[in-house]
Design a protein around this motif. Structure first.
Motif, PDB file in Angstrom:
ATOM      1  N   GLN A   1      23.035 117.357 100.158  1.00 48.99           N
ATOM      2  CA  GLN A   1      22.646 115.969 100.365  1.00 48.99           C
ATOM      3  C   GLN A   1      21.483 115.624  99.441  1.00 48.99           C
ATOM      4  N   ARG A   2      21.628 114.521  98.735  1.00 50.56           N
ATOM      5  CA  ARG A   2      20.595 114.104  97.806  1.00 50.56           C
ATOM      6  C   ARG A   2      19.507 113.329  98.529  1.00 50.56           C
ATOM      7  N   LEU A   3      18.272 113.579  98.103  1.00 47.38           N
ATOM      8  CA  LEU A   3      17.127 112.846  98.643  1.00 47.38           C
ATOM      9  C   LEU A   3      17.033 111.496  97.953  1.00 47.38           C
ATOM     10  N   ALA A   4      16.937 110.430  98.739  1.00 39.86           N
ATOM     11  CA  ALA A   4      16.819 109.094  98.166  1.00 39.86           C
ATOM     12  C   ALA A   4      15.502 108.981  97.404  1.00 39.86           C
ATOM     13  N   LYS A   5      15.460 108.067  96.454  1.00 34.23           N
ATOM     14  CA  LYS A   5      14.231 107.921  95.675  1.00 34.23           C
ATOM     15  C   LYS A   5      13.095 107.407  96.548  1.00 34.23           C
ATOM     16  N   GLY A   6      11.877 107.820  96.192  1.00 39.24           N
ATOM     17  CA  GLY A   6      10.699 107.377  96.921  1.00 39.24           C
ATOM     18  C   GLY A   6      10.192 106.048  96.395  1.00 39.24           C
ATOM     19  N   THR A   7       9.006 105.680  96.852  1.00 37.65           N
ATOM     20  CA  THR A   7       8.375 104.440  96.395  1.00 37.65           C
ATOM     21  C   THR A   7       7.296 104.760  95.368  1.00 37.65           C
ATOM     22  N   ALA A   8       6.721 103.717  94.781  1.00 38.07           N
ATOM     23  CA  ALA A   8       5.729 103.889  93.720  1.00 38.07           C
ATOM     24  C   ALA A   8       4.572 104.761  94.184  1.00 38.07           C
ATOM     25  N   SER A   9       4.150 105.694  93.348  1.00 36.01           N
ATOM     26  CA  SER A   9       3.000 106.585  93.543  1.00 36.01           C
ATOM     27  C   SER A   9       3.244 107.712  94.538  1.00 36.01           C
ATOM     28  N   GLN A  10       4.437 107.789  95.145  1.00 34.75           N
ATOM     29  CA  GLN A  10       4.711 108.906  96.027  1.00 34.75           C
ATOM     30  C   GLN A  10       5.003 110.173  95.227  1.00 34.75           C
ATOM     31  N   VAL A  11       4.821 111.313  95.877  1.00 32.49           N
ATOM     32  CA  VAL A  11       5.091 112.605  95.251  1.00 32.49           C
ATOM     33  C   VAL A  11       6.067 113.385  96.120  1.00 32.49           C
ATOM     34  N   LEU A  12       6.772 114.320  95.494  1.00 28.35           N
ATOM     35  CA  LEU A  12       7.717 115.164  96.215  1.00 28.35           C
ATOM     36  C   LEU A  12       6.967 116.333  96.827  1.00 28.35           C
ATOM     37  N   LYS A  13       7.188 116.568  98.142  1.00 31.55           N
ATOM     38  CA  LYS A  13       6.511 117.663  98.832  1.00 31.55           C
ATOM     39  C   LYS A  13       7.436 118.231  99.898  1.00 31.55           C
ATOM     40  N   MET A  14       7.039 119.358 100.497  1.00 35.24           N
ATOM     41  CA  MET A  14       7.799 119.936 101.590  1.00 35.24           C
ATOM     42  C   MET A  14       7.406 119.265 102.900  1.00 35.24           C
ATOM     43  N   ASN A  15       8.365 119.157 103.808  1.00 31.98           N
ATOM     44  CA  ASN A  15       8.037 118.591 105.115  1.00 31.98           C
ATOM     45  C   ASN A  15       7.218 119.579 105.943  1.00 31.98           C
ATOM     46  N   THR A  16       6.765 119.137 107.123  1.00 34.25           N
ATOM     47  CA  THR A  16       5.883 119.982 107.936  1.00 34.25           C
ATOM     48  C   THR A  16       6.587 121.235 108.443  1.00 34.25           C
ATOM     49  N   ALA A  17       7.902 121.195 108.562  1.00 34.93           N
ATOM     50  CA  ALA A  17       8.649 122.384 108.994  1.00 34.93           C
ATOM     51  C   ALA A  17       8.930 123.331 107.833  1.00 34.93           C
ATOM     52  N   ALA A  18       8.618 122.900 106.639  1.00 42.42           N
ATOM     53  CA  ALA A  18       8.822 123.700 105.425  1.00 42.42           C
ATOM     54  C   ALA A  18      10.283 124.095 105.225  1.00 42.42           C
ATOM     55  N   ASN A  19      11.207 123.185 105.570  1.00 41.63           N
ATOM     56  CA  ASN A  19      12.625 123.503 105.385  1.00 41.63           C
ATOM     57  C   ASN A  19      13.385 122.443 104.591  1.00 41.63           C
TER      58      ASN A  19
END
Length: 199
Positions: free
Chosen positions: A1-19
């Protein structure tokens, strides 16, 4: 499943569950509070740049002047009025010109301001660099402590001053100002204040 694009100035990170990856805002323990430029007057002041949100600060300043002069520092109280007494400081200088080099001590006792005791030349390409650490300015029952690295050229000699200062009024300090004893601080000058998170 592809992650939808974020909004301006956001960064890609792991969620709190780290999964799984997710978009989020960038977080830092080192936060820029304000950046100010000179306005062609003798004073560059940063009103209310200190707050109870942070205990310690770093300030990066590049001061360009209209004529050869000294650059001085004063704190500002909770009303942003300059504090013009109670500065105790000591430091060392190293210098070098075309023929010799050396070092000496720079100090002051209950002075009207904190002064590195050296001048900067009015050069189109040159400026004085002042980097400061400021500790606990907003505590009203503690002195404000500061440390500076100062580098300049006065027209014949390169100078480097390392100094420590205690402003010994146990009051809240909301801001800081840089000022010169002749000429002006030009619009080529820039000062940035950063807060350091405690937790």
């Amino acid at each position: 499943q592809r992650l939808a694009k974020g909004t301006a100035s956001q960064v890609l990170k792991m969620n709190t569950a780290a999964n799984a990856p997710e978009w989020g805002n960038l977080s830092s323990d080192f936060v820029r509070i304000v950046t100010a430029a000179g306005d062609g007057t003798a004073v560059l002041d940063l009103d209310s740049c200190f707050s109870t949100d942070y205990e310690n600060y770093m300030i990066f300043s590049n001061i360009h002047v209209s004529t050869g002069t000294g650059v001085y520092i004063r704190l500002q109280n909770s009303s942003n009025s300059e504090v013009s007494s109670g500065y105790y400081w000591s430091g060392t200088q190293n210098y070098r010109n075309s023929s010799t080099g050396g070092g000496d001590t720079k100090s002051g006792w209950n002075t009207n301001q904190w002064e590195p005791h050296e001048s900067v030349a009015a050069e189109t390409e040159g400026y004085v660099q002042l980097n400061l650490k400021v500790s606990r300015p907003m505590l009203d029952n503690r002195y404000t402590l500061m440390q500076i690295d100062y580098h300049s050229y006065d027209g014949s000699t390169f100078r480097s001053v390392q100094s420590h200062c205690s402003q010994r009024d146990a009051i809240q300090m909301a801001g800081i100002r840089f000022f010169v004893n002749s000429g002006n601080i030009t619009s080529s000058s820039s000062v940035s204040v950063y807060g350091i998170k405690n937790s």
